[in-house]
Write a protein that holds these residues in place. Sequence first.
Motif, PDB file in Angstrom:
ATOM      1  N   PHE A  11      -6.106   8.310  -3.408  1.00  0.00           N
ATOM      2  CA  PHE A  11      -5.362   7.584  -2.384  1.00  0.00           C
ATOM      3  C   PHE A  11      -4.306   8.533  -1.839  1.00  0.00           C
ATOM      4  CE2 PHE A  11      -7.022   4.303  -5.159  1.00  0.00           C
ATOM      5  CZ  PHE A  11      -7.572   3.422  -4.244  1.00  0.00           C
ATOM      6  N   VAL A  13      -1.374   8.541   0.389  1.00  0.00           N
ATOM      7  CA  VAL A  13      -0.425   7.669   1.072  1.00  0.00           C
ATOM      8  C   VAL A  13       0.557   8.541   1.845  1.00  0.00           C
ATOM      9  CG1 VAL A  13       1.338   5.893   0.769  1.00  0.00           C
ATOM     10  CG2 VAL A  13      -0.679   5.920  -0.718  1.00  0.00           C
ATOM     11  N   TYR A  33      -9.214   7.740   0.260  1.00  0.00           N
ATOM     12  CA  TYR A  33      -8.677   6.693   1.118  1.00  0.00           C
ATOM     13  C   TYR A  33      -7.299   7.157   1.569  1.00  0.00           C
ATOM     14  CZ  TYR A  33     -12.410   3.869  -0.792  1.00  0.00           C
ATOM     15  OH  TYR A  33     -13.646   3.406  -1.157  1.00  0.00           O
ATOM     16  N   PHE A  35      -3.847   6.820   4.158  1.00  0.00           N
ATOM     17  CA  PHE A  35      -3.026   5.844   4.859  1.00  0.00           C
ATOM     18  C   PHE A  35      -1.953   6.591   5.644  1.00  0.00           C
ATOM     19  CE2 PHE A  35      -4.757   4.062   1.028  1.00  0.00           C
ATOM     20  CZ  PHE A  35      -5.277   2.845   1.445  1.00  0.00           C
ATOM     21  N   VAL A  67       2.126   1.811   3.832  1.00  0.00           N
ATOM     22  CA  VAL A  67       1.976   1.343   2.459  1.00  0.00           C
ATOM     23  C   VAL A  67       3.355   1.355   1.806  1.00  0.00           C
ATOM     24  CG1 VAL A  67       0.936   1.808   0.214  1.00  0.00           C
ATOM     25  CG2 VAL A  67      -0.367   2.240   2.290  1.00  0.00           C
ATOM     26  N   ASP A  69       5.845  -0.535  -1.657  1.00  0.00           N
ATOM     27  CA  ASP A  69       5.780  -1.257  -2.916  1.00  0.00           C
ATOM     28  C   ASP A  69       6.397  -2.653  -2.823  1.00  0.00           C
ATOM     29  OD1 ASP A  69       8.396  -0.437  -2.691  1.00  0.00           O
ATOM     30  OD2 ASP A  69       8.580   0.256  -4.754  1.00  0.00           O
TER      31      ASP A  69
END
Length: 72
Positions: A11, A13, A33, A35, A67, A69
């Motif tokens: 990922f 991010v 993936y 973002f 993205v 938290d």
Amino acid sequence: IDKIEPDSVLFDVGASVGAFSIYAAKKSEARVYSFEAEAQNFATAELNRFINGPEISQRTSIFNIAVADIAK
């Protein structure tokens, strides 16, 4: 990135223009993936994915979202 095992998932991010995503997909054959919230960086990352050919395009997905938290 060089130590990611084949068939892993990464990922990315805050992918920016996708340099690390593309490198990971090429070097380790990982599923990536990415973002990226900023529109120009996202567009460049998509272009980089396309330029690197169908093998990389099939192993990478990029999303134009932020993205975090926590939800606001």
